[in-house]
Design an enzyme around this catalytic site. Structure first.
Site, PDB file in Angstrom:
ATOM      1  N   TYR A  72      16.028 -20.012 -17.404  1.00  0.00           N
ATOM      2  CA  TYR A  72      15.276 -18.834 -17.857  1.00  0.00           C
ATOM      3  C   TYR A  72      13.863 -19.206 -18.297  1.00  0.00           C
ATOM      4  O   TYR A  72      12.895 -18.562 -17.924  1.00  0.00           O
ATOM      5  CB  TYR A  72      16.017 -18.146 -19.016  1.00  0.00           C
ATOM      6  CG  TYR A  72      15.426 -16.801 -19.348  1.00  0.00           C
ATOM      7  CD1 TYR A  72      15.893 -15.649 -18.722  1.00  0.00           C
ATOM      8  CD2 TYR A  72      14.378 -16.687 -20.256  1.00  0.00           C
ATOM      9  CE1 TYR A  72      15.332 -14.414 -18.993  1.00  0.00           C
ATOM     10  CE2 TYR A  72      13.805 -15.452 -20.528  1.00  0.00           C
ATOM     11  CZ  TYR A  72      14.284 -14.319 -19.898  1.00  0.00           C
ATOM     12  OH  TYR A  72      13.721 -13.094 -20.166  1.00  0.00           O
ATOM     13  N   PHE A 124      -8.618  -2.019  -3.635  1.00  0.00           N
ATOM     14  CA  PHE A 124      -7.348  -1.796  -2.961  1.00  0.00           C
ATOM     15  C   PHE A 124      -6.557  -0.703  -3.693  1.00  0.00           C
ATOM     16  O   PHE A 124      -6.701  -0.527  -4.902  1.00  0.00           O
ATOM     17  CB  PHE A 124      -6.537  -3.090  -2.853  1.00  0.00           C
ATOM     18  CG  PHE A 124      -5.330  -2.879  -1.994  1.00  0.00           C
ATOM     19  CD1 PHE A 124      -5.487  -2.662  -0.634  1.00  0.00           C
ATOM     20  CD2 PHE A 124      -4.068  -2.800  -2.537  1.00  0.00           C
ATOM     21  CE1 PHE A 124      -4.382  -2.381   0.164  1.00  0.00           C
ATOM     22  CE2 PHE A 124      -2.968  -2.527  -1.745  1.00  0.00           C
ATOM     23  CZ  PHE A 124      -3.129  -2.322  -0.396  1.00  0.00           C
ATOM     24  N   ASP A 125      -5.723   0.011  -2.927  1.00  0.00           N
ATOM     25  CA  ASP A 125      -4.981   1.191  -3.431  1.00  0.00           C
ATOM     26  C   ASP A 125      -4.279   0.958  -4.770  1.00  0.00           C
ATOM     27  O   ASP A 125      -4.270   1.841  -5.616  1.00  0.00           O
ATOM     28  CB  ASP A 125      -3.847   1.628  -2.485  1.00  0.00           C
ATOM     29  CG  ASP A 125      -4.171   1.535  -1.029  1.00  0.00           C
ATOM     30  OD1 ASP A 125      -5.125   0.835  -0.658  1.00  0.00           O
ATOM     31  OD2 ASP A 125      -3.442   2.169  -0.245  1.00  0.00           O
ATOM     32  N   ASP A 216      -9.746 -10.108  -6.371  1.00  0.00           N
ATOM     33  CA  ASP A 216      -8.445  -9.726  -5.822  1.00  0.00           C
ATOM     34  C   ASP A 216      -8.277 -10.606  -4.587  1.00  0.00           C
ATOM     35  O   ASP A 216      -8.925 -10.408  -3.572  1.00  0.00           O
ATOM     36  CB  ASP A 216      -8.446  -8.232  -5.467  1.00  0.00           C
ATOM     37  CG  ASP A 216      -7.124  -7.784  -4.851  1.00  0.00           C
ATOM     38  OD1 ASP A 216      -6.360  -8.652  -4.376  1.00  0.00           O
ATOM     39  OD2 ASP A 216      -6.855  -6.566  -4.811  1.00  0.00           O
ATOM     40  N   ALA A 218      -5.690 -11.735  -2.496  1.00  0.00           N
ATOM     41  CA  ALA A 218      -4.534 -11.750  -1.591  1.00  0.00           C
ATOM     42  C   ALA A 218      -4.787 -12.574  -0.320  1.00  0.00           C
ATOM     43  O   ALA A 218      -3.905 -13.277   0.154  1.00  0.00           O
ATOM     44  CB  ALA A 218      -4.159 -10.315  -1.215  1.00  0.00           C
ATOM     45  N   LYS A 259       0.749 -12.439   1.043  1.00  0.00           N
ATOM     46  CA  LYS A 259      -0.209 -12.628   2.137  1.00  0.00           C
ATOM     47  C   LYS A 259      -0.486 -14.134   2.267  1.00  0.00           C
ATOM     48  O   LYS A 259       0.315 -14.865   2.839  1.00  0.00           O
ATOM     49  CB  LYS A 259      -1.506 -11.846   1.864  1.00  0.00           C
ATOM     50  CG  LYS A 259      -1.383 -10.349   2.087  1.00  0.00           C
ATOM     51  CD  LYS A 259      -0.779  -9.655   0.921  1.00  0.00           C
ATOM     52  CE  LYS A 259      -0.893  -8.165   0.963  1.00  0.00           C
ATOM     53  NZ  LYS A 259      -0.155  -7.537  -0.149  1.00  0.00           N
ATOM     54  N   HIS A 453       0.942   8.862   2.613  1.00  0.00           N
ATOM     55  CA  HIS A 453       1.201   8.206   3.907  1.00  0.00           C
ATOM     56  C   HIS A 453       2.585   7.555   3.975  1.00  0.00           C
ATOM     57  O   HIS A 453       3.131   7.379   5.049  1.00  0.00           O
ATOM     58  CB  HIS A 453       0.109   7.186   4.240  1.00  0.00           C
ATOM     59  CG  HIS A 453      -0.274   6.263   3.131  1.00  0.00           C
ATOM     60  ND1 HIS A 453      -0.840   6.722   1.954  1.00  0.00           N
ATOM     61  CD2 HIS A 453      -0.180   4.935   2.999  1.00  0.00           C
ATOM     62  CE1 HIS A 453      -1.073   5.701   1.168  1.00  0.00           C
ATOM     63  NE2 HIS A 453      -0.681   4.601   1.758  1.00  0.00           N
TER      64      HIS A 453
HETATM   65  C1  P71 Z   1      -1.122  -4.247   2.946  1.00  0.00           C
HETATM   66  C2  P71 Z   1      -0.633  -4.382   1.559  1.00  0.00           C
HETATM   67  C3  P71 Z   1       0.720  -3.875   1.252  1.00  0.00           C
HETATM   68  C4  P71 Z   1       0.607  -2.432   0.963  1.00  0.00           C
HETATM   69  C5  P71 Z   1       0.488  -2.021  -0.352  1.00  0.00           C
HETATM   70  C6  P71 Z   1       0.321  -0.684  -0.651  1.00  0.00           C
HETATM   71  C7  P71 Z   1       0.240   0.235   0.369  1.00  0.00           C
HETATM   72  C8  P71 Z   1       0.389  -0.166   1.685  1.00  0.00           C
HETATM   73  C9  P71 Z   1       0.560  -1.514   1.973  1.00  0.00           C
HETATM   74  C10 P71 Z   1      -1.298  -5.125  -0.624  1.00  0.00           C
HETATM   75  C11 P71 Z   1      -2.338  -5.600  -1.478  1.00  0.00           C
HETATM   76  C12 P71 Z   1      -3.647  -5.929  -0.957  1.00  0.00           C
HETATM   77  C13 P71 Z   1      -4.650  -6.334  -1.826  1.00  0.00           C
HETATM   78  C14 P71 Z   1      -6.000  -6.687  -1.326  1.00  0.00           C
HETATM   79  C15 P71 Z   1      -3.164  -6.116  -3.677  1.00  0.00           C
HETATM   80  C16 P71 Z   1      -2.130  -5.726  -2.871  1.00  0.00           C
HETATM   81  C17 P71 Z   1      -0.806  -5.415  -3.495  1.00  0.00           C
HETATM   82  N1  P71 Z   1      -1.485  -4.894   0.674  1.00  0.00           N
HETATM   83  N2  P71 Z   1      -4.384  -6.419  -3.159  1.00  0.00           N
HETATM   84  O1  P71 Z   1      -2.324  -4.502   3.166  1.00  0.00           O
HETATM   85  O2  P71 Z   1      -3.919  -5.846   0.350  1.00  0.00           O
HETATM   86  O3  P71 Z   1       0.031  -6.507  -3.338  1.00  0.00           O
HETATM   87  O4  P71 Z   1       1.974  -5.652  -2.006  1.00  0.00           O
HETATM   88  O5  P71 Z   1       2.132  -7.775  -3.326  1.00  0.00           O
HETATM   89  O6  P71 Z   1       2.060  -5.606  -4.496  1.00  0.00           O
HETATM   90  O7  P71 Z   1      -0.344  -3.904   3.841  1.00  0.00           O
HETATM   91  P1  P71 Z   1       1.640  -6.369  -3.293  1.00  0.00           P
END
Ligand code: P71
Length: 461
Positions: A72, A124-125, A216, A218, A259, A453
């Site tokens: 843990y 990012f979203d 950010d 990724a 990623k 979406h």
């Molecule tokens: C991508 C994603 C995954 C995704 C997330 C939300 C809606 C559709 C697809 C995720 C990212 C990203 C960046 C720059 C943070 C996240 C979140 N991308 N920053 O492109 O591209 O990371 O998925 O590990 O939570 O398909 P997480």
């Protein structure tokens, strides 16, 4: 003499992918409301919905899994993971999280403030969602050459426009700007990189006004590779030296390990600010898990520790970025309009240019997603009218986004160039026949427009 190169790996295990007939796919599309998110993965031949969490792990990573220490608190795996992160990012404090958005959540709690601005290239979203909930104002200040799908060449279309940033500071006062977030590479406009010079200059400007900078990160390694290839003075700099310099300009970085971590799940936040780290620890304990695992299994931290090292391998990055370019070049051969230059993790097709007969309210890029699946069993994702569209808060009238694209995201180490040929060929055929297509009608959307979406339903016009 110049020699060809191929994938810098050989394949030890394979996973069957299933071909389906066009009739079957038409049935699946109806069942899914013409929304690719609602298709079953087993009904997809080549899956380019996302590059997130879809990487193939190496033999080294699979064997590291077996070393997972599932204690843990204070497990060995955490320390190995922490050391690997510090080695690549160069920041002293590391908080694991279950995936990137959890790191975004913690970051937003620290850096997004009600009524204050959060400047980004293109947020990012998941950060944008957090910012909105906290009442912060997230603004996108990517350079004009990066803001739309124009095909003018710029090596770093993810750069932040320093003039826009300076103007906002002058206009609103530095006390009304809580953070600058640079997304490397910039996902929303094509996986476009940010130059070292831009990261440095943004950081210098921010420092002058005591505004913290966050990366950010990724797709940090793909960004570092573009710097090495395209930026004066970095041609002979090793990737890890580039990554460490990138992060030397920020206070904090968030990471989706799904990623460039080359693993299927995980994330973290890393910072040089001890107070930020302590807040991250508290938030992690409440939302994620104890400080030394933050929602990750010990074995997943082991695989990530290895993945972060592998992703900095120049041969890997060369293969990776060139595979994306290969697909882009093939598509151009067929005349398919794409965002250029191609970015780090996928090819973005210009929906408006592909289907000029459609209005944005007829969802041209989503129509292309549907056509590509119907014809070839290839799944891509819309980043356009549906994903980025919004509504006027007062009149509820739709607001259509600048970017109208279909993203073909390429999973890391998963598909070969033959798969790229299949995708390009299919889109080429659809392109020949493009004027025979009509758009889509949105018939179902959830309450939260920015998330529609994932669940939306459409009908063919
Ligand atoms: C991508 C994603 C995954 C995704 C997330 C939300 C809606 C559709 C697809 C995720 C990212 C990203 C960046 C720059 C943070 C996240 C979140 N991308 N920053 O492109 O591209 O990371 O998925 O590990 O939570 O398909 P997480």
């Amino acid at each position: 003499m110049k020699f060809l190169t191929a994938e810098p790996f050989r394949i030890k295990m394979v996973e069957r992918i299933r071909k389906t007939t066009k009739e079957e796919r038409q049935k699946y599309l109806i069942e899914a409301g013409y929304n690719a998110f609602r298709l079953k993965a087993e009904d997809v031949y080549i899956d380019c919905l996302t590059d997130s969490g879809t990487s193939a792990m190496s033999n080294e990573q699979w064997s590291a899994l077996m070393l997972g220490d599932e204690s843990y608190a204070g497990c060995k795996s955490f320390y190995r993971f922490e050391e690997s992160v510090k080695n690549v990012f160069g920041l002293p404090y590391v908080q694991p999280t279950h995936q990137g958005r959890a790191a975004d959540y913690i970051m937003a709690q620290v850096y997004a403030k009600r009524g204050m601005y959060a400047i980004g290239n293109m947020h990012f979203d998941t950060f944008r969602g957090n910012a909105e909930m906290l009442g912060a104002l997230a603004v996108d200040y990517v350079i004009d050459d990066g803001a739309n799908a124009n095909d003018k060449y710029h090596p770093f279309k993810g750069n932040i426009d320093l003039n826009k940033m300076q103007s906002l500071i002058d206009e609103k006062g530095k006390e009304n700007i809580s953070v600058v977030i640079i997304t490397v590479t910039c996902n929303n406009n094509g996986g476009q990189p940010v130059s070292m010079q831009n990261i440095r200059e943004v950081s210098t400007l921010a420092k002058k006004y005591d505004i913290p900078v966050v990366l950010d990160s990724a797709r940090f390694a793909e960004n570092a590779y573009f710097i090495q290839q395209r930026e004066e003075g970095y041609q002979n700099t090793p990737i890890k030296q580039i990554t460490r310099e990138m992060f030397s300009y920020c206070e904090t970085a968030t990471m989706s390990s799904k990623k460039d971590g080359l693993v299927n799940i995980g994330g973290f936040l890393t910072t040089r600010n001890k107070e930020v780290f302590e807040i991250a620890n508290q938030l992690a304990i409440v939302h994620e898990g104890y400080i030394t695992y933050g929602g990750m299994a010990g074995r997943d931290m082991e695989a990530l520790a290895v993945g972060l090292q592998e992703v900095c391998d120049k041969d890997y990055l060369e293969y990776r970025v060139n595979q994306v370019k290969y697909l882009g070049d093939r598509l151009k051969m067929y005349g398919v309009p794409i965002i250029e230059p191609t970015g780090g993790h996928g090819v973005y097709v210009d929906g408006r240019k592909f289907f000029p007969q459609m209005l944005q309210s007829e969802f041209p890029s989503q129509r292309l997603v549907v056509a590509l699946y119907e014809e070839a069993g290839v799944r891509a994702v819309e980043l356009g009218a549906c994903a980025f569209g919004s509504k006027d808060p007062v009149t509820k009238e739709p607001i259509w986004p600048e970017l109208e694209t279909m993203r073909i995201a390429i999973s890391r180490r998963v598909y070969t160039d033959s798969h790229m040929d299949v995708i390009a060929n299919a889109l080429g055929e659809i392109y020949k026949n493009r004027l025979n297509y009509r758009g889509l009608k949105l018939v179902h959307e959830g309450k939260i427009t920015s998330l529609r979406h994932f669940t939306a339903g459409f009908e063919l016009l």
